[in-house]
Scaffold this motif. Sequence first.
Motif, PDB file in Angstrom:
ATOM      1  N   LEU A  94     -13.006  39.528  45.908  1.00 53.45           N
ATOM      2  CA  LEU A  94     -13.936  39.082  44.863  1.00 53.45           C
ATOM      3  C   LEU A  94     -13.585  37.738  44.254  1.00 53.45           C
ATOM      4  N   ASP A  95     -12.273  37.436  44.172  1.00 53.12           N
ATOM      5  CA  ASP A  95     -11.902  36.154  43.548  1.00 53.12           C
ATOM      6  C   ASP A  95     -12.280  34.962  44.431  1.00 53.12           C
ATOM      7  N   HIS A  96     -12.797  35.244  45.646  1.00 49.89           N
ATOM      8  CA  HIS A  96     -13.230  34.159  46.539  1.00 49.89           C
ATOM      9  C   HIS A  96     -14.736  34.157  46.767  1.00 49.89           C
ATOM     10  N   GLY A 205      -6.599  30.442  52.955  1.00 48.96           N
ATOM     11  CA  GLY A 205      -6.953  31.568  52.099  1.00 48.96           C
ATOM     12  C   GLY A 205      -5.656  32.238  51.667  1.00 48.96           C
ATOM     13  N   ASP A 206      -5.750  33.427  51.098  1.00 55.93           N
ATOM     14  CA  ASP A 206      -4.528  34.093  50.623  1.00 55.93           C
ATOM     15  C   ASP A 206      -3.605  34.408  51.811  1.00 55.93           C
ATOM     16  N   VAL A 207      -2.301  34.297  51.578  1.00 54.37           N
ATOM     17  CA  VAL A 207      -1.318  34.324  52.672  1.00 54.37           C
ATOM     18  C   VAL A 207      -0.197  35.319  52.401  1.00 54.37           C
ATOM     19  N   ILE A 315      -2.293  26.312  45.158  1.00 54.29           N
ATOM     20  CA  ILE A 315      -3.495  26.949  44.615  1.00 54.29           C
ATOM     21  C   ILE A 315      -3.221  28.432  44.376  1.00 54.29           C
ATOM     22  N   HIS A 316      -4.156  29.083  43.700  1.00 53.84           N
ATOM     23  CA  HIS A 316      -4.194  30.548  43.601  1.00 53.84           C
ATOM     24  C   HIS A 316      -3.007  31.149  42.841  1.00 53.84           C
ATOM     25  N   VAL A 317      -2.462  30.429  41.867  1.00 51.42           N
ATOM     26  CA  VAL A 317      -1.427  31.029  41.017  1.00 51.42           C
ATOM     27  C   VAL A 317      -2.133  32.063  40.133  1.00 51.42           C
TER      28      VAL A 317
HETATM   29 ZN   LIG Z   1      -7.395  35.651  46.181  1.00 53.09          ZN
END
Ligand SMILES: [Zn+2]
Length: 361
Positions: A94-96, A205-207, A315-317
């Motif tokens: 959802l956060d994306h 994206g998230d890793v 990003i994405h902290v």
């Molecule tokens: Zn995310």
Amino acid sequence: MAGPDPALAFDMIVVGSGGGPHETNLSSYLLKPYGAEWDAGIVALEAGSGQGTLNRLLELEPNLFVGKDGVTRTYSASEVYSFVRCFLITHAHLDHISSLVLSTGALGGERKRVYAVKETLEDLESVFSWRIWPKLASYDENDEDYKLLYSPLVPDGKYHTVFPNISVQAVPINHGTNELGPYASAAFFLRSDSHPSKREFLFFGDVEPDSVASTTTKTINVWRKAAPMIPHTLSTIFIECSWPSGRQDDMLHGHLSPEHLRDELVALATEVYFARRGPSSSQSTSRQPQRKRQKRNPPSHDLRGVLMGVRVYIIHVKDQPAQVHGIPIREVVVGQVKSLIQEAGLGVEILLADQGMHITI
Ligand SMILES: [Zn+2]
Ligand SMILES: [Zn+2]
């Protein structure tokens, strides 16, 4: 006024760069070819935060969108989103995707494509299903203009045109394991096909770190593709660091911490080191035979400065309730990454991709 810099290929506006829970700063980046006008077409990279957030950013900074003549364009947030030609989505958390979903029925302009790997599009189908949200997306090229057009990005090692003169290569990466099995996210290589040296950048994206992944290691595939292009063709990388230092491995939930990001960048530096020594070295062994079939990692002093000329945007902290000594957590995390990278001596520049920034690539 100076003319446009021929070395540059892209303009990016950071609409949101956090990893939640604050809904006003979720992954969302607007991209266009450098030197083009925003109203000539935008690629939306992720769609966590959207028009509401952009409205607020424009109130704070009315000069966010500047034309090629250097003059501010006074677009409303909904106008900006009407210029979007396509969305590129790394995975359907959802956060994306939340603003993509919420705004679909109200997006102006021409029909918009949603590019993602097949699994991510299938996840979106379960949202646009008349239950979570109306079915405002389809695979039918001849469907209504107000519906999104699902456009699979096949991770076949090739670049696919997503926008005039911009092509993308998607590479699957790990993003944790859950009750259903391994969960995949994607990294995108975005290439400017009109740029004289086909400049590109890398967006993750998230890793989940390769060292923690319970399945096949995948981030290494991205580093291997990136290595021969560094730093001349590819010098900008966006990668997450969701957690601050010291987070335990069993609490990562498919994300990176500063220590793991450092290890990943060492893995990249190692690939760059081998790529520069030529094809035979990448299979290893001429100097270190037999004992190990795998290539042997270079000693850390050989990696010093290997990533010189590369800038990595964090990003994405993930937002945290309390600030540390009055400093926002994202700045704390960036500081932690910087000092670890300095110790490792890789020579890479570490930066924060903060909300409201204009980044040229
Ligand atoms: Zn995310
Ligand atoms: Zn995610």
